[in-house]
Design a protein around this motif. Structure first.
Motif, PDB file in Angstrom:
ATOM      1  N   PHE A  27      -1.315 -13.822  35.963  1.00 34.60           N
ATOM      2  CA  PHE A  27      -0.922 -15.200  36.264  1.00 34.60           C
ATOM      3  C   PHE A  27       0.482 -15.222  36.873  1.00 34.60           C
ATOM      4  CE2 PHE A  27       0.408 -19.531  35.762  1.00 34.60           C
ATOM      5  CZ  PHE A  27      -0.753 -20.276  35.850  1.00 34.60           C
ATOM      6  N   GLY A  77       0.664 -22.126  32.300  1.00 37.26           N
ATOM      7  CA  GLY A  77      -0.426 -21.274  32.750  1.00 37.26           C
ATOM      8  C   GLY A  77      -0.429 -19.916  32.069  1.00 37.26           C
ATOM      9  N   GLY A 112      -6.273 -26.409  29.530  1.00 32.66           N
ATOM     10  CA  GLY A 112      -6.548 -26.239  30.951  1.00 32.66           C
ATOM     11  C   GLY A 112      -6.633 -27.569  31.680  1.00 32.66           C
ATOM     12  N   LEU A 117      -3.576 -28.915  33.299  1.00 33.55           N
ATOM     13  CA  LEU A 117      -3.095 -28.261  34.520  1.00 33.55           C
ATOM     14  C   LEU A 117      -3.807 -28.773  35.768  1.00 33.55           C
ATOM     15  CD1 LEU A 117      -2.668 -24.588  33.283  1.00 33.55           C
ATOM     16  CD2 LEU A 117      -0.895 -26.288  33.655  1.00 33.55           C
ATOM     17  N   GLY A 155      -6.695 -25.992  37.394  1.00 33.09           N
ATOM     18  CA  GLY A 155      -6.504 -25.378  36.082  1.00 33.09           C
ATOM     19  C   GLY A 155      -7.718 -25.545  35.189  1.00 33.09           C
ATOM     20  N   THR A 210      -5.878 -18.596  39.872  1.00 34.20           N
ATOM     21  CA  THR A 210      -5.562 -19.867  39.205  1.00 34.20           C
ATOM     22  C   THR A 210      -4.108 -20.247  39.392  1.00 34.20           C
ATOM     23  OG1 THR A 210      -7.255 -19.428  37.530  1.00 34.20           O
ATOM     24  CG2 THR A 210      -5.605 -21.103  37.013  1.00 34.20           C
ATOM     25  N   ALA A 211      -3.222 -19.293  39.189  1.00 36.45           N
ATOM     26  CA  ALA A 211      -1.790 -19.571  39.336  1.00 36.45           C
ATOM     27  C   ALA A 211      -1.462 -20.000  40.755  1.00 36.45           C
ATOM     28  CB  ALA A 211      -0.981 -18.336  38.959  1.00 36.45           C
ATOM     29  N   VAL A 264      -2.801 -23.606  41.118  1.00 32.55           N
ATOM     30  CA  VAL A 264      -2.118 -24.623  40.309  1.00 32.55           C
ATOM     31  C   VAL A 264      -0.708 -24.878  40.823  1.00 32.55           C
ATOM     32  CG1 VAL A 264      -1.147 -25.076  38.025  1.00 32.55           C
ATOM     33  CG2 VAL A 264      -3.501 -24.251  38.240  1.00 32.55           C
TER      34      VAL A 264
END
Length: 307
Positions: free
Chosen positions: A40, A61, A119, A122, A126, A169-170, A173
């Motif tokens: 992440f 995260g 989640g 986010l 997220g 994901t990071a 987001v």
């Protein structure tokens, strides 16, 4: 005269009806949280987002990737692996009885709910990623899919969930947008490479896996062949990463990753002399160089190089 000093009226200690907090933490296996947390962080670096205004998202995260989703996956895995752990690791919380009754399952379900709620905070990306991570965790360990029953599929799911998904994901987001093509490619390649690391982790459970019927690669192929397959999985995707970095006009980053891969190749050659005994040693040497290569790629992507 009897030497007994106890009395039939003496109180009998009662077994715990619920686990101690320390046992719950042990079930969540903090030592396993590092890979998705690191991934992440690499995704956060690669997003190009300014840290000054997104640091709170990055911290949230990292907590999601490690203590929550990864911790949840460990609880799910331990519950459905309680029979094989009774052979391989009888000291674990569930087979040892320190996690009584069905509390292992209760923790897994509760931590799933907490992860999904976290989640959702986010945003769309997220929450979507959390849903996917939760689905992979249950599919990996639980029937009817139980992907871990076959090392080819189980290690693939685990590698993608531990490395690729947190990275992507990071990036999504922190940038509040779909990840770029180069982020998707490099994150996926590192997830594929992690397939080999997961295979090396299976060496410690060969006896129990064989008795229970889990077809890990060491069980299917034997330790020596499984170790060679693991090395190919670890090495080939990183060769492709180096080529992509060159194509992205990031020659310095490509050279660093190539040097780190050369170091891993040396460690692989040593590990192959006695895979079963030296797999833990490789996890402390080769894997360190692997994760440093991930971070190097994160900075290459942050620098704004494009395909």
């Amino acid at each position: 005269m009897s030497g007994r000093t106890d009395s039939p009226d003496a109180p009998v200690p009662l077994a715990r009806s619920h686990p101690a907090p320390g046992v719950v933490l042990e079930l969540l296996k903090p030592i396993t949280w590092f890979p998705p947390m690191w991934a992440f962080m690499c995704g956060a670096v690669s997003s190009g987002a300014p840290f000054g205004s997104t640091w709170h998202l990055a911290i949230a995260g990292i907590i999601l990737a490690g203590p929550l989703v990864c911790g949840m996956s460990q609880a799910v895995n331990d519950w459905f692996d309680r029979h094989v752990d009774a052979i391989n690791e009888p000291q674990r919380p569930i087979p040892s009885g320190r996690m009584p009754g069905r509390w292992g399952l209760y923790v897994a379900v509760a931590w799933t709910g907490v992860s999904l709620a976290w989640g959702a905070m986010l945003g769309f990306w997220g929450f979507l990623a959390t849903l996917l991570g939760v689905a992979l965790a249950w599919a990996y360990s639980a029937p009817p899919l139980r992907l871990k029953a076959n090392g080819w599929w189980g290690n693939l799911a685990c590698g993608l969930a531990y490395e690729s998904l947190p990275w992507i994901t990071a990036a999504a987001v922190l940038s509040a947008a779909a990840p770029s093509l180069e982020v998707l490619l490099i994150a996926t390649l590192y997830g594929l490479s992690a397939h080999g690391i997961m295979t090396l982790n299976d060496f410690k459970a060969i006896e129990g896996d064989r008795r229970i019927g889990i077809l890990s690669l060491p069980v299917q192929l034997g330790p020596e062949r499984a170790a060679r397959v693991a090395c190919w999985f670890m090495g080939v995707p990183q060769v492709v990463v180096v080529a992509l970095l060159v194509a992205m006009d990031a020659p310095v980053h490509a050279a660093i990753v190539a040097l780190l891969l050369a170091g891993q190749s040396w460690a692989m050659a040593r590990m192959l002399r006695d895979p079963k005994a030296l797999a833990p040693w490789y996890n402390g040497t080769g894997v360190l160089m692997f994760v440093l290569g991930m971070l190097t790629c994160g900075f290459a992507l942050r620098a704004g190089a494009v395909l």
